[in-house]
Design a protein around this motif. Sequence first.
Motif, PDB file in Angstrom:
ATOM      1  N   UNK A 103       0.810  -1.224   0.000  1.00  0.00           N
ATOM      2  CA  UNK A 103       0.000   0.000   0.000  1.00  0.00           C
ATOM      3  C   UNK A 103       0.839   1.269   0.000  1.00  0.00           C
ATOM      4  N   UNK A 104       2.120   1.173   0.315  1.00  0.00           N
ATOM      5  CA  UNK A 104       2.958   2.366   0.344  1.00  0.00           C
ATOM      6  C   UNK A 104       3.426   2.784  -1.048  1.00  0.00           C
ATOM      7  N   UNK A 105       3.013   2.048  -2.070  1.00  0.00           N
ATOM      8  CA  UNK A 105       3.443   2.339  -3.432  1.00  0.00           C
ATOM      9  C   UNK A 105       3.050   3.764  -3.819  1.00  0.00           C
ATOM     10  N   UNK A 106       4.038   4.560  -4.220  1.00  0.00           N
ATOM     11  CA  UNK A 106       3.808   5.954  -4.583  1.00  0.00           C
ATOM     12  C   UNK A 106       3.360   6.132  -6.029  1.00  0.00           C
ATOM     13  N   UNK A 107       3.520   5.119  -6.837  1.00  0.00           N
ATOM     14  CA  UNK A 107       3.244   5.244  -8.262  1.00  0.00           C
ATOM     15  C   UNK A 107       2.268   4.153  -8.710  1.00  0.00           C
ATOM     16  N   UNK A 108       0.964   4.427  -8.609  1.00  0.00           N
ATOM     17  CA  UNK A 108      -0.023   3.414  -8.988  1.00  0.00           C
ATOM     18  C   UNK A 108       0.125   2.939 -10.434  1.00  0.00           C
ATOM     19  N   UNK A 109       0.543   3.814 -11.334  1.00  0.00           N
ATOM     20  CA  UNK A 109       0.738   3.404 -12.729  1.00  0.00           C
ATOM     21  C   UNK A 109       1.861   2.384 -12.844  1.00  0.00           C
ATOM     22  N   UNK A 110       2.920   2.563 -12.071  1.00  0.00           N
ATOM     23  CA  UNK A 110       4.023   1.593 -12.075  1.00  0.00           C
ATOM     24  C   UNK A 110       3.546   0.261 -11.511  1.00  0.00           C
ATOM     25  N   UNK A 111       2.666   0.317 -10.511  1.00  0.00           N
ATOM     26  CA  UNK A 111       2.096  -0.908  -9.948  1.00  0.00           C
ATOM     27  C   UNK A 111       1.321  -1.670 -11.015  1.00  0.00           C
ATOM     28  N   UNK A 112       0.542  -0.953 -11.800  1.00  0.00           N
ATOM     29  CA  UNK A 112      -0.242  -1.586 -12.859  1.00  0.00           C
ATOM     30  C   UNK A 112       0.686  -2.191 -13.903  1.00  0.00           C
ATOM     31  N   UNK A 113       1.739  -1.470 -14.298  1.00  0.00           N
ATOM     32  CA  UNK A 113       2.700  -2.016 -15.266  1.00  0.00           C
ATOM     33  C   UNK A 113       3.357  -3.283 -14.725  1.00  0.00           C
ATOM     34  N   UNK A 114       3.666  -3.284 -13.425  1.00  0.00           N
ATOM     35  CA  UNK A 114       4.277  -4.462 -12.821  1.00  0.00           C
ATOM     36  C   UNK A 114       3.297  -5.636 -12.828  1.00  0.00           C
ATOM     37  N   UNK A 115       2.045  -5.397 -12.474  1.00  0.00           N
ATOM     38  CA  UNK A 115       1.046  -6.457 -12.490  1.00  0.00           C
ATOM     39  C   UNK A 115       0.875  -7.011 -13.898  1.00  0.00           C
ATOM     40  N   UNK A 116       0.874  -6.139 -14.897  1.00  0.00           N
ATOM     41  CA  UNK A 116       0.774  -6.592 -16.287  1.00  0.00           C
ATOM     42  C   UNK A 116       1.977  -7.449 -16.666  1.00  0.00           C
ATOM     43  N   UNK A 117       3.164  -7.049 -16.231  1.00  0.00           N
ATOM     44  CA  UNK A 117       4.367  -7.837 -16.504  1.00  0.00           C
ATOM     45  C   UNK A 117       4.246  -9.228 -15.888  1.00  0.00           C
ATOM     46  N   UNK A 118       3.813  -9.279 -14.646  1.00  0.00           N
ATOM     47  CA  UNK A 118       3.732 -10.561 -13.946  1.00  0.00           C
ATOM     48  C   UNK A 118       2.599 -11.439 -14.461  1.00  0.00           C
ATOM     49  N   UNK A 119       1.414 -10.860 -14.614  1.00  0.00           N
ATOM     50  CA  UNK A 119       0.231 -11.665 -14.937  1.00  0.00           C
ATOM     51  C   UNK A 119       0.077 -11.880 -16.442  1.00  0.00           C
ATOM     52  N   UNK A 120       0.060 -10.801 -17.199  1.00  0.00           N
ATOM     53  CA  UNK A 120      -0.173 -10.949 -18.644  1.00  0.00           C
ATOM     54  C   UNK A 120       1.035 -11.486 -19.395  1.00  0.00           C
ATOM     55  N   UNK A 121       2.210 -10.939 -19.107  1.00  0.00           N
ATOM     56  CA  UNK A 121       3.400 -11.336 -19.860  1.00  0.00           C
ATOM     57  C   UNK A 121       4.021 -12.639 -19.364  1.00  0.00           C
ATOM     58  N   UNK A 122       3.875 -12.928 -18.070  1.00  0.00           N
ATOM     59  CA  UNK A 122       4.552 -14.093 -17.500  1.00  0.00           C
ATOM     60  C   UNK A 122       3.612 -15.149 -16.934  1.00  0.00           C
ATOM     61  N   UNK A 123       2.299 -14.945 -17.050  1.00  0.00           N
ATOM     62  CA  UNK A 123       1.336 -15.960 -16.646  1.00  0.00           C
ATOM     63  C   UNK A 123       1.286 -16.255 -15.160  1.00  0.00           C
TER      64      UNK A 123
END
Length: 118
Positions: free
Chosen positions: A70-90
Amino acid sequence: MEVLIEKHGVDITAVDASGKNILCWATRHAQVDVVRFLLDRCRSQGLLQEKSLMLPGQRSPLVYDIISSPEQDDPEAQVRMAELLIRENGATLVQPSTDMAIVPVHSAAANCSPALIN
């Protein structure tokens, strides 16, 4: 990271007292390029459990590290990371270990921005 690992022999699988390795910390702080590099390196060394994206000694899947911060300062970076983990890496959203009752989706509901939950 490349210099630390290749030149100085940093152990990618080394964990701290909380069971987190450098891949976990890079994920938690949404360092997308670093995580991409580390995932590739771990795959090439046969260290990565594919669905959970976990390394030996790691206590929770990488998805948990991004959605439970929850301390993440950059919600857009969080979304990019989730996309990397879930969409790109399954990556899976379900904890593979039976000794922990943590389901990452529960943490997402409690801690995350609507953009990340989507």
